[in-house]
Design an enzyme around this catalytic site. Structure first.
Site, mmCIF file in Angstrom:
data_model
loop_
_atom_site.group_PDB
_atom_site.id
_atom_site.type_symbol
_atom_site.label_atom_id
_atom_site.label_comp_id
_atom_site.label_asym_id
_atom_site.label_seq_id
_atom_site.Cartn_x
_atom_site.Cartn_y
_atom_site.Cartn_z
ATOM 1 N N CYS A 3 0.805 -1.227 0.000
ATOM 2 C CA CYS A 3 0.000 0.000 0.000
ATOM 3 C C CYS A 3 0.838 1.276 0.000
ATOM 4 O O CYS A 3 0.292 2.367 -0.161
ATOM 5 C CB CYS A 3 -0.923 0.007 1.226
ATOM 6 S SG CYS A 3 0.005 0.036 2.758
ATOM 7 N N CYS B 112 -1.124 -4.921 6.834
ATOM 8 C CA CYS B 112 -0.876 -3.789 7.741
ATOM 9 C C CYS B 112 -0.233 -4.288 9.040
ATOM 10 O O CYS B 112 0.624 -3.611 9.622
ATOM 11 C CB CYS B 112 -2.164 -3.057 8.068
ATOM 12 S SG CYS B 112 -3.244 -2.847 6.655
HETATM 13 FE FE1 FES Z 1 -1.387 0.580 4.355
HETATM 14 FE FE2 FES Z 1 -2.934 -0.544 6.157
HETATM 15 S S1 FES Z 1 -3.444 -0.064 4.118
HETATM 16 S S2 FES Z 1 -0.863 0.009 6.351
#
Ligand code: FES
Length: 211
Positions: free
Chosen positions: A36, A107
């Site tokens: 992400c 995450c």
């Molecule tokens: Fe990036 Fe959770 S979506 S750390």
């Protein structure tokens, strides 16, 4: 549709524990998630004799799950020895939080990775690395995969700005394909040096810019 977060996770997100910057830490690490692009920094204070973590703090530029898992992981690690803390897994964090939506597992992996990197950083700074593997170009590249190129939010290796890596007689040299006066040049240089300078067989890291 909102993600199915547990009550406990939301509570830790709203009132995170051990958040903030630490002055003069004994070790620190910064990790980004390839999934992400979010970033987390973690700081440790360690008792030199017992090797127990006496204080721990983190700063997250991640999502609610990351802030909650960072919180839980720092709580789990505080008071543990480095060896014990290294064994904390993302599953332990997820369990403590009453589960995580599958799309948010990365995450918690990010939170665990940054804790393990900070432990490694402590060991490197204090000459505690057990397996002394010689630093090669491949090891340098692996470490640089954790340095983010802020222009695009991906790592410096993937964005192909690192050229001519050379490791000779304890000196790492490389060229960064950006002008010296680029707004992020200093930032990138500092992060690269930070990633490499504590390797047991490295005396100096030389980063040059421009082509
Ligand atoms: Fe990036 Fe959770 S979506 S750390």
């Amino acid at each position: 549709m909102p993600l199915p977060y547990s009550e406990k996770l939301l509570e830790y997100f709203r009132h995170p524990k051990n958040v903030g910057k630490m002055e003069n830490p004994d070790a620190k690490a910064k990790e980004g998630s390839p999934a992400c692009g979010d970033m987390v920094t973690l700081y440790l204070k360690v008792d030199e004799k017992t090797k127990k973590i006496t204080d721990i703090k983190f700063e997250s530029f991640g999502c609610a799950s990351n802030i909650a898992t960072g919180s839980i992981i720092t709580e789990l690690a505080k008071g543990k020895t480095l060896e014990e803390a290294r064994k904390i897994t993302w599953k332990d964090a997820a369990k403590e939080l009453g589960g995580l939506p599958p799309v948010k597992v990365h995450c918690s992996v990010l939170a665990v990775d940054v804790l393990r990197s900070a432990i490694e950083d402590y060991e490197e700074r204090h000459g505690l690395v057990k397996e002394k593997v010689e630093t090669t170009k491949e090891i340098v590249l692996k470490r640089l995969k954790h340095v983010v190129n802020p222009i695009v939010g991906l790592d410096v290796v993937k964005t192909n700005i690192v050229k001519n890596i050379d490791v000779t007689d304890g000196v790492v040299r490389m060229l960064i394909d950006l002008p010296r006066d680029h707004q992020f040049a200093k930032n990138i240089e500092e992060e690269i040096i930070e990633r490499l300078e504590h390797l047991w067989d490295i005396k100096k890291v030389e980063v040059t810019f421009g082509e």
